[in-house]
Design a protein around this motif. Structure first.
Motif, PDB file in Angstrom:
ATOM      1  N   TYR A 115       0.913  -1.158  -0.062  1.00 11.57           N
ATOM      2  CA  TYR A 115      -0.018  -0.200  -0.103  1.00 11.57           C
ATOM      3  C   TYR A 115       0.974   1.133   0.080  1.00 11.57           C
TER       4      TYR A 115
ATOM      5  N   ASP B 234       1.022   5.566  -0.172  1.00 10.84           N
ATOM      6  CA  ASP B 234       0.401   6.591   0.078  1.00 10.84           C
ATOM      7  C   ASP B 234       1.169   7.707   0.047  1.00 10.84           C
TER       8      ASP B 234
ATOM      9  N   PHE C 274       2.093   8.221  -9.910  1.00 13.55           N
ATOM     10  CA  PHE C 274       1.546   7.018 -10.531  1.00 13.55           C
ATOM     11  C   PHE C 274       2.303   6.580 -11.503  1.00 13.55           C
TER      12      PHE C 274
ATOM     13  N   VAL D  17       5.062   4.540  -9.794  1.00 21.70           N
ATOM     14  CA  VAL D  17       4.463   3.540  -9.396  1.00 21.70           C
ATOM     15  C   VAL D  17       4.013   2.409 -10.275  1.00 21.70           C
ATOM     16  N   LEU D  18       3.527   2.691 -11.291  1.00 20.52           N
ATOM     17  CA  LEU D  18       3.154   1.638 -12.432  1.00 20.52           C
ATOM     18  C   LEU D  18       4.501   1.181 -13.048  1.00 20.52           C
TER      19      LEU D  18
ATOM     20  N   VAL E  25      -0.993  -3.955 -10.244  1.00 18.73           N
ATOM     21  CA  VAL E  25      -1.670  -2.780  -9.714  1.00 18.73           C
ATOM     22  C   VAL E  25      -3.071  -2.983  -9.574  1.00 18.73           C
TER      23      VAL E  25
ATOM     24  N   GLY F 204      -5.268  -1.428  -7.305  1.00 19.12           N
ATOM     25  CA  GLY F 204      -6.239  -0.125  -7.527  1.00 19.12           C
ATOM     26  C   GLY F 204      -5.608   1.141  -6.985  1.00 19.12           C
ATOM     27  N   PHE F 205      -6.232   2.169  -7.293  1.00 18.19           N
ATOM     28  CA  PHE F 205      -5.956   3.595  -6.783  1.00 18.19           C
ATOM     29  C   PHE F 205      -7.065   4.181  -6.108  1.00 18.19           C
TER      30      PHE F 205
ATOM     31  N   ASP G 191      -4.537   9.420  -3.674  1.00 18.95           N
ATOM     32  CA  ASP G 191      -3.209   9.599  -3.716  1.00 18.95           C
ATOM     33  C   ASP G 191      -2.445   8.554  -3.201  1.00 18.95           C
ATOM     34  N   SER G 192      -3.204   7.277  -3.086  1.00 24.75           N
ATOM     35  CA  SER G 192      -2.467   6.017  -3.033  1.00 24.75           C
ATOM     36  C   SER G 192      -2.979   4.998  -3.856  1.00 24.75           C
ATOM     37  N   ALA G 193      -1.852   3.891  -3.937  1.00 26.95           N
ATOM     38  CA  ALA G 193      -2.306   2.732  -4.751  1.00 26.95           C
ATOM     39  C   ALA G 193      -2.014   1.257  -4.032  1.00 26.95           C
TER      40      ALA G 193
ATOM     41  N   LEU H  62      -0.532  -2.558  -4.795  1.00 24.10           N
ATOM     42  CA  LEU H  62       0.095  -3.381  -5.530  1.00 24.10           C
ATOM     43  C   LEU H  62       0.363  -4.706  -5.027  1.00 24.10           C
TER      44      LEU H  62
END
Length: 108
Positions: free
Chosen positions: A47, A49, A79, A82-83, A93, A95-96, A99-101, A103
Motif C-alpha cells: 500500500y 500513500d 503514479f 508506481v506503475l 496494480v 487499485g488507486f 493519492d494511494s495505490a 500493488l
C-alpha cells in the motif's frame, strides 16, 4: 484458424493493458471468474500513500489554477513511477484511491 488465434492474442494483449496480470492469466487458463472484490491470492501486498498530500493540496489550492495543475502533475508523476517500477518488478496494480495505490507481488 490462424485469424482466430491472432484475434485472441490481440484481445489478450488489450486485456493485459487494463487488467492485473493474475486476472489475465486466470482468464487465459479458463478459470472461473472471481467475485468482485475477491483477493487474488497469496503474495506481498504493498500500500503506497503520499504522506502530507492533503496539506500540500490545501497549500497549492491557494495558487488557483496553477496550483491545481501542479497537484495534477505531481499525482501523474507519482503514479507513473508506481506503475513503471511496480510492473517491471512483477507486481500487479490492484487499485488507486486518491493519492494511494495498492500493488500485489505474487508468491508465498
Amino acid at each position: 484458424m490462424s485469424a482466430e488465434l491472432g484475434g485472441l492474442n490481440g484481445a489478450i494483449q488489450i486485456a493485459s493493458t487494463y487488467l492485473p496480470r493474475y486476472l489475465v492469466e486466470r482468464i487465459v487458463a479458463g478459470g472461473a471468474p472471481m467475485e468482485p472484490g475477491a483477493a487474488p491470492g497469496r503474495g506481498v501486498y504493498l500500500y503506497i500513500d503520499l504522506s502530507g498530500f492533503t496539506a500540500l493540496t490545501a497549500s497549492m489550492e491557494r495558487r488557483g489554477h496553477e496550483g491545481a495543475e501542479d497537484v495534477s502533475r505531481l499525482l501523474n508523476d507519482f503514479f507513473r513511477l508506481v506503475l513503471h517500477d511496480g510492473l517491471i518488478l512483477g507486481g500487479d496494480v490492484l487499485g488507486f484511491a486518491g493519492d494511494s495505490a495498492v500493488l500485489r507481488y505474487p508468491g508465498d
